[in-house]
Every structure is written in C-alpha cells, then in structure tokens.
Design a protein around this motif. Sequence first.
Motif, PDB file in Angstrom:
ATOM      1  N   PHE A 119       0.833  -1.200   0.000  1.00  0.00           N
ATOM      2  CA  PHE A 119       0.000   0.000   0.000  1.00  0.00           C
ATOM      3  C   PHE A 119       0.871   1.255   0.000  1.00  0.00           C
ATOM      4  O   PHE A 119       0.543   2.258  -0.635  1.00  0.00           O
TER       5      PHE A 119
ATOM      6  N   TYR B  33      -3.034   2.089  -2.238  1.00  0.00           N
ATOM      7  CA  TYR B  33      -4.070   1.103  -1.911  1.00  0.00           C
ATOM      8  C   TYR B  33      -4.828   0.666  -3.158  1.00  0.00           C
ATOM      9  O   TYR B  33      -5.032  -0.536  -3.387  1.00  0.00           O
TER      10      TYR B  33
ATOM     11  N   LEU C 224      -7.138  -3.700   5.047  1.00  0.00           N
ATOM     12  CA  LEU C 224      -6.919  -2.341   5.541  1.00  0.00           C
ATOM     13  C   LEU C 224      -7.571  -2.154   6.905  1.00  0.00           C
ATOM     14  O   LEU C 224      -6.997  -1.514   7.800  1.00  0.00           O
TER      15      LEU C 224
END
Length: 216
Positions: free
Chosen positions: A30, A35, A65
Amino acid sequence: MTQNTPKEPKFRRRAEARPDEVLDAALSLFTEKGYARTTVDQVAKRAGFSKGTVYLYFASKEAILEGLVRRTVEPVAEAAFETMADFRGDPRPVLAQFLRAMAQALAVPKTRAVVMIVLQEAPVAPNIAALYRKSVLERALPAMISLLAQGVAGGHIRAIDPELTARSVIGPMIAHLLLSEVFAIRPEGGLQMDRLVENHLTLIFAGLEPPVGETP
C-alpha cells in the motif's frame, strides 16, 4: 526425571503468525503502490502465501486495511477514550497525555503509514472513510468533546465551544502529517512530531486558561 514441556508445533506457530505477515506485506505494498493499485494476489505473493490462504484471514482487500487500522491506530483511540471517559476536573493534563501519546504513535513509521493511507484514500473510497470514522473518530472525538464540556462546566477552562475546540486540538496533527508526508514540507531535523505537540500544547493551554478571577 524431569520431563521437558513439548514445544508448540511449528505449523501452529506459523499459522498464528500469518495474519500479521499478511498485514505487513499489505502495508508495504500500500505504501509503495497505493491502496487502489494493490491487489490481494500481490499481497499474497509478497507474504509468501497463496491467495486462498490470505482469504482465510481477510475476506477482501478492504478487510486487510481494516485489520491494519485495528492493529495500529485503533489502540491509540481506545486508550484516549479510556483516559477521557468520565474524567472530572481540569482537562488540560488529559489533553496533554493524549497528544503526547498520539505523537509517540505517529513517530512509528508503520502507524504513520496506515494513517496516511486512510487520509489519501478516504476522499475517493467512502468505505475506507466510514471504517476509520467508526473505528477511531467516533470514539475519540466524542470523548474529547465531553472532556472539554465538563471542563467548561466546572470552570476549569474558559467558555469555549467543546466540539470546535476538539477539532482545533486534533487538526494541527493532521495538517502537520499532510505537509510532511504529502507535500514533503518538514521542519528542520525531520518530522519533529514531539516538538510540534509541545508547541501546540503551549498555544492550546494559553487559549483555554480561564479569565483572571474565574478559576475554581
């Protein structure tokens, strides 16, 4: 004859470590790629697992996440909530404790990286914004507002708007992160989060000081 305690099977220890290994791999990707441009396949490959193994622990990239937020950021919000909840008295020492803890957490690169991912992705990903709001903001902000309100009611601080003041307390930390991590505008010597907090506390405390003659 003393018997040695059997060692825990290697495969069991490995299985228990897998969620953290997935989270570590995801965080590195990420940070490197963003992301939106990271896939679960890439996370699995970076972690050294099959895609199916990743799905055993996390149902989606969004769940990964969420796992990062719960592991790194949510504990700070939870600690703040526990410190502020039901407190009665001068709120300034509690605010200082919270901001210093926040600075200490954000000084850790992994924690700072998770916060930056959320700040960067939330405007275009409502689910991420909702996740962070539910996990962090909806706990810490009301606790701080309540802390300030009781401080006003008890005459410990001047008559300020508790909700807007809570935003003023937290806002400079977010602005400092954005200036540093997005725009690469940093104080001499690096992030200097601890110095920012101490300077911020000086300003906040002066602004909260009750008018002369009104201290309890």
